[in-house]
Design a protein around this motif. Structure first.
Motif, PDB file in Angstrom:
ATOM      1  N   ASP A 160       8.383   6.040  52.507  1.00  0.00           N
ATOM      2  CA  ASP A 160       8.838   4.655  52.688  1.00  0.00           C
ATOM      3  C   ASP A 160       9.618   4.467  53.983  1.00  0.00           C
ATOM      4  O   ASP A 160      10.162   3.386  54.220  1.00  0.00           O
TER       5      ASP A 160
ATOM      6  N   ARG B 297       9.308  -6.787  44.633  1.00  0.00           N
ATOM      7  CA  ARG B 297       8.807  -8.098  45.078  1.00  0.00           C
ATOM      8  C   ARG B 297       7.354  -8.319  44.649  1.00  0.00           C
ATOM      9  O   ARG B 297       6.894  -9.446  44.570  1.00  0.00           O
ATOM     10  N   GLY B 298       6.647  -7.233  44.433  1.00  0.00           N
ATOM     11  CA  GLY B 298       5.277  -7.355  43.951  1.00  0.00           C
ATOM     12  C   GLY B 298       5.175  -7.171  42.447  1.00  0.00           C
ATOM     13  O   GLY B 298       4.349  -7.812  41.793  1.00  0.00           O
TER      14      GLY B 298
ATOM     15  N   GLU C 273      17.626   0.282  50.805  1.00  0.00           N
ATOM     16  CA  GLU C 273      17.495  -0.034  49.383  1.00  0.00           C
ATOM     17  C   GLU C 273      18.822  -0.256  48.677  1.00  0.00           C
ATOM     18  O   GLU C 273      18.841  -0.737  47.553  1.00  0.00           O
TER      19      GLU C 273
ATOM     20  N   GLY D  32       4.728   0.151  44.812  1.00  0.00           N
ATOM     21  CA  GLY D  32       5.223  -0.966  45.614  1.00  0.00           C
ATOM     22  C   GLY D  32       6.601  -1.430  45.167  1.00  0.00           C
ATOM     23  O   GLY D  32       7.174  -0.909  44.209  1.00  0.00           O
ATOM     24  N   SER D  33       7.102  -2.431  45.885  1.00  0.00           N
ATOM     25  CA  SER D  33       8.465  -2.891  45.633  1.00  0.00           C
ATOM     26  C   SER D  33       8.500  -3.885  44.480  1.00  0.00           C
ATOM     27  O   SER D  33       7.472  -4.401  44.031  1.00  0.00           O
TER      28      SER D  33
ATOM     29  N   LEU E 157       8.286   3.822  44.617  1.00  0.00           N
ATOM     30  CA  LEU E 157       7.901   2.701  45.478  1.00  0.00           C
ATOM     31  C   LEU E 157       6.639   3.000  46.290  1.00  0.00           C
ATOM     32  O   LEU E 157       5.774   2.143  46.455  1.00  0.00           O
ATOM     33  N   LEU E 158       6.535   4.248  46.745  1.00  0.00           N
ATOM     34  CA  LEU E 158       5.358   4.639  47.540  1.00  0.00           C
ATOM     35  C   LEU E 158       4.070   4.310  46.808  1.00  0.00           C
ATOM     36  O   LEU E 158       3.104   3.845  47.405  1.00  0.00           O
ATOM     37  N   ARG E 159       4.069   4.526  45.490  1.00  0.00           N
ATOM     38  CA  ARG E 159       2.853   4.343  44.710  1.00  0.00           C
ATOM     39  C   ARG E 159       2.701   2.919  44.156  1.00  0.00           C
ATOM     40  O   ARG E 159       1.625   2.320  44.228  1.00  0.00           O
TER      41      ARG E 159
ATOM     42  N   ASN F  47      17.125  -5.471  44.355  1.00  0.00           N
ATOM     43  CA  ASN F  47      15.816  -5.034  44.842  1.00  0.00           C
ATOM     44  C   ASN F  47      15.766  -3.517  44.977  1.00  0.00           C
ATOM     45  O   ASN F  47      15.430  -2.974  46.054  1.00  0.00           O
ATOM     46  N   ALA F  48      16.090  -2.828  43.900  1.00  0.00           N
ATOM     47  CA  ALA F  48      16.155  -1.365  43.920  1.00  0.00           C
ATOM     48  C   ALA F  48      14.811  -0.760  44.332  1.00  0.00           C
ATOM     49  O   ALA F  48      13.749  -1.276  43.987  1.00  0.00           O
ATOM     50  N   GLY F  49      14.879   0.332  45.076  1.00  0.00           N
ATOM     51  CA  GLY F  49      13.663   0.995  45.545  1.00  0.00           C
ATOM     52  C   GLY F  49      13.340   2.177  44.655  1.00  0.00           C
ATOM     53  O   GLY F  49      12.670   2.049  43.652  1.00  0.00           O
ATOM     54  N   GLY F  50      13.834   3.340  45.036  1.00  0.00           N
ATOM     55  CA  GLY F  50      13.680   4.506  44.185  1.00  0.00           C
ATOM     56  C   GLY F  50      12.461   5.337  44.482  1.00  0.00           C
ATOM     57  O   GLY F  50      11.864   5.256  45.565  1.00  0.00           O
TER      58      GLY F  50
ATOM     59  N   HIS G 115      13.181   9.272  51.347  1.00  0.00           N
ATOM     60  CA  HIS G 115      11.826   8.882  51.003  1.00  0.00           C
ATOM     61  C   HIS G 115      10.989   8.753  52.281  1.00  0.00           C
ATOM     62  O   HIS G 115      10.904   7.670  52.858  1.00  0.00           O
TER      63      HIS G 115
ATOM     64  N   ASN H 155      12.475   5.809  54.677  1.00  0.00           N
ATOM     65  CA  ASN H 155      13.845   5.569  54.205  1.00  0.00           C
ATOM     66  C   ASN H 155      14.644   6.876  54.237  1.00  0.00           C
ATOM     67  O   ASN H 155      14.379   7.798  53.484  1.00  0.00           O
TER      68      ASN H 155
END
Lengths: 537, 537
Positions: free
Chosen positions: A452, A235-236, A490, A232-233, A228-230, A222-225, A449, A454
């Motif tokens: 996020d 998961r979506g 993350e 989403g994760s 993600l702010l724009r 489930n990498a973020g990076g 981040h 983070n």
């Protein structure tokens, strides 16, 4: 306290496998007479926080919660097994120790496994055959993508068979109307980005390791990076997965639909499960259009409160074009200057912000950005700043944020923490850690981040220093739990953080995770010793 | 074929509970000698499609797959039980049949249960007490939110205890920096929207039932709605859940963090599980800023290909400000004109589009919208159109899309289908259904969320008509499976569609869902007869 903590700790704590694989059966005790891990005390299972940091170990037999547990009684690889794998994967069953070397050590070179066999399947059917065989024979398996993880989740702990996704590297389909991409799990993120950019699309995620990391590994962790702010994760944005279960059954949930409410969303179980529930073999992802205009601003603030004020202003004024809000502190800037000779593009400040906008109309975006900057300067939120829109300068400004990790590696041995915190108090943990460690640390730096919530907290020392690690952990985890943060935002839990899960999840939740693991992998062959804590065994 | 299908069907098919609760033990057979449901045949488990529609039932004992199965051997409510609930929930244990009436019938008035007890807890602890008791006593429970579901999932089937979230209706926290809201499950969506708008935020979802639906029900059914195109699904925007498990244990995963990679993401199991795995008692959601400018365009196209061309153009030119791309066909417009006296705001066309933009700068958005419209008209994608930015006209244009459901209810009895399809072929199913049904249907209309690949296909008749239903189902489901679509995009499976799950999910996936249900609710007391197919029992 630190004297007590030092006692009983060894280099093993920092290099749990490179130094020794001998493990001890007692847990590290972190409360006077109380067993570790602590029982959850708060309503949301937040383990009683700060006190853990101030209580010492009392015996010489304790070991770090990040050290490996005993090897579980899996079968040992036999000649018959090797013959089977060589027949199943002609040319793809590798036992040459030189070729295995890079697959047994993690990117940080902090964890070393002793895998004796590397398998490189090219098809889902081969992955299925491999797992069916391993499950029948009770052989443990370490699924491996680009091996860029930071928590010791991507390499074997003992002699697990390394199952690499490297040759599962085909793009299957791309639909330019919907923007939906399907590909095999071993596609390298940067390769996918390049493919999509030619068609005017981008991947919904971007991260430093993009040149090596596999999309399957990205999904499994489930990498973020940076996006993600724009966007989403995962998961979506991940719409479907094909997964091979521990017993070799193929679970085909490779949907390419944005909406599908037919039963439980099984694919979510595999996203972020670090290869412990199944091996992801193919992925479908919803990809955004490539923005036609990208601008980057690099700004300086005098206080973290001003930085937060800038964030709030920016969310309002940049709205839908804001695609990143990152920060680094003056200590990071010092490391960039010293080790990478990167000059500060603005005047020295305690805090720096990287803001990125991505939009479909450059003139509109510039106008929005300039109005925002004017307001930020006028209201004294920001002291100094510079803006870029051409590719070279955009990359140069981004490198001030992206190359902090690299600068840290030049500063010495680095203890890395990746936590989620309420955004208002994001930097307090850096200050608290700095105060707590005093002169014992070479540098304590914070970046990450903001958008996020983070924080990447990093502590450097001249070399591996178990007593320093003992002073940081569980201090950082306890502090994080005290504000209901996450001890892994993350990076995942992998081997190193598995036993710290209780700082962020209540016991009933962890117990349920254990039941799900047992349901889906009854013999526990998939990535053993990772993600779930030892006390579930 | 239709003669064969008609044989053996009765009014029960349309009103499985209002007419009779007597159930038959044989499945409806839909292939020559092949048992229903069909085994998956395609690589992705797509059930062999169209042939099902052309094969008939052969015996007089079949019943519709949407009819209820036999009552399971749950305990019957005793006087002792009532005494317990009255003591646990003073004033909140209701047995008055008049008060129960509305809780036993669904919004479409197509399904009626026979619940004899309605419980209205106010705290999570009370929900926990209720479920612990019910589990011990083997009493079945129907969790109920605003009872706005369309698939018979929100009302009892037999005498299940109705557990309403209506009084769990407090907003717990809202953080205007991060935009994260936490609230109890019974908060009404419209109430939350109103609360947030005062603080310059919006909910990430919006749907027709907003005046009644509960956020807990939205999450439990993974509601989609009108903002999904812009803000993504609840799987990305829901950050945390508090859930009471079947045995009364409280699972506290009410995180307010954007990122948390500590173990498996258990909350995802409950999103979309329709109350069959646990009762959601509180929710945390990431809310976007309220856009300062909203524009709506209502456009007409001559062909569906032109509509798709408009969609592609619009994604490129409106980019980040596009917040909805909806459509309705000429048949829908006819119903709006006839039944609601809503005049067509533009010239008559076969297809109509509603495009919404939401942004932070009205002048910029208008400029983008006008450039797009100019291009769409010049290239003859669009025949006619009108644009609005003031509230009243925006609402009026939106009502052309939002009131289609209402217009349909005036047209007669409505058979509703909510499917996900590859966007290129979205309208072909409407044409195919129209051709297939011929004069047997009063109207066959199509509308929905083009941006999400989600078609709402509705067929009207003068009254409930089992033979018409038999001609539609499984035709529509088979057609959908044939293009690897989903037989439920956003409405869920509930009671009515549970047995159609195999058209969209392969058998191993459904079997795993069954194992998860058994793991989490061993006695099966939570919302029985819903979501999962009968053949798992």
């Amino acid at each position: 306290m630190d004297v007590a903590l030092r006692r009983g700790l060894s280099l093993k704590t920092a290099f749990p496998f490179m130094i020794s694989r001998r493990t001890l059966s007692l847990f590290w005790r972190c409360g006077a007479g109380k067993p570790w891990p602590p029982a959850p005390t708060g309503r949301r299972g937040a383990a009683a926080p700060h006190r853990h940091a101030h209580s010492g170990a009392s015996e010489g037999t304790e070991r770090s919660p990040s050290a490996a547990p005993e090897r579980r009684p899996f079968s040992r690889l036999s000649e018959e097994d090797l013959a089977f794998f060589r027949e199943t994967l002609p040319g793809g069953a590798i036992t040459d120790p030189d070729l295995l070397e890079a697959h047994n050590i993690d990117w940080l070179k902090s964890v070393r496994g002793h895998g004796e066999l590397l398998l490189r399947p090219q098809t889902t059917a081969q992955v299925s055959e491999i797992l069916r065989y391993c499950n029948d024979r009770n052989l443990a398996v370490n699924p491996q993508g680009g091996n860029t993880g930071l928590v010791g989740g991507s390499v074997p702990v003992y002699d697990e068979i390394i199952l690499s996704t490297a040759l599962l590297n085909n793009i299957l389909t791309f639909d330019p109307v919907s923007g939906i991409l399907t590909c095999q799990a071993g596609c390298v993120l940067e390769g996918l980005s390049g493919y999509l950019e030619e068609q005017d699309f981008i991947m919904p995620l971007d991260l430093g390791a993009k040149g090596s990391c596999h999309i399957g590994g990205n999904v499994a962790t489930n990498a973020g990076g940076l996006r993600l702010l724009r966007y989403g994760s995962l998961r979506g944005t991940v719409l479907g997965l094909e997964v091979v279960l521990a017993d070799g059954r193929v679970l085909d949930c490779l949907s390419t639909l944005r909406k599908d409410n037919t039963g439980y969303d099984l694919k979510q179980l595999f996203i972020g499960s670090e290869g412990t529930l199944g091996v992801i073999t193919a992925v479908s992802v919803l990809c955004p259009r490539k923005p036609s205009a990208v601008h980057v601003a690099f700004l300086g603030c005098q206080t973290f409160e001003q930085l937060l004020g800038t964030f709030k202003l920016c969310k309002g004024m940049l709205g839908e074009i804001l695609s990143a809000f990152e920060f680094l502190d003056a200590a990071c800037m010092g490391l960039l200057n010293t080790h990478l000779k990167l000059p500060n593009p603005i005047t020295d400040c305690p805090f720096y912000i990287v803001i990125e906008t991505s939009g479909s109309n450059s003139a509109h975006d510039e106008e929005k950005l300039h109005s925002f900057l004017e307001e930020a300067m006028t209201s004294s939120l920001v002291t100094d700043g510079t803006v870029a829109s051409d590719d070279t300068k955009v990359k140069a400004l981004w490198s001030m944020r992206e190359r902090v990790t690299e600068a840290l590696t030049h500063d010495g041995y680095t203890y890395k923490y990746d936590v989620s915190l309420p955004v208002e108090g994001l930097y307090q943990l850096v200050t608290a850690t700095r105060d707590h460690l005093g002169s014992r640390a070479k540098n304590v730096v914070g970046y990450g981040h903001v958008g996020d919530g983070n924080l990447h907290l990093n502590v450097t020392s001249s070399g591996p220093d178990p007593s320093l690690q003992g002073a940081i952990e569980p201090f950082v985890y306890g502090w994080t739990a005290g504000v209901r943060g996450s001890v892994s935002a993350e990076h995942g839990l992998g081997l190193k953080k598995r036993n710290y899960i209780y700082y962020s999840k209540p016991r009933p939740a962890v117990a349920l995770m254990g039941h799900i693991k047992t349901l889906m992998d009854p013999r526990g062959i998939l990535n053993p010793y990772k993600t779930l804590p030892d006390d579930l065994d």
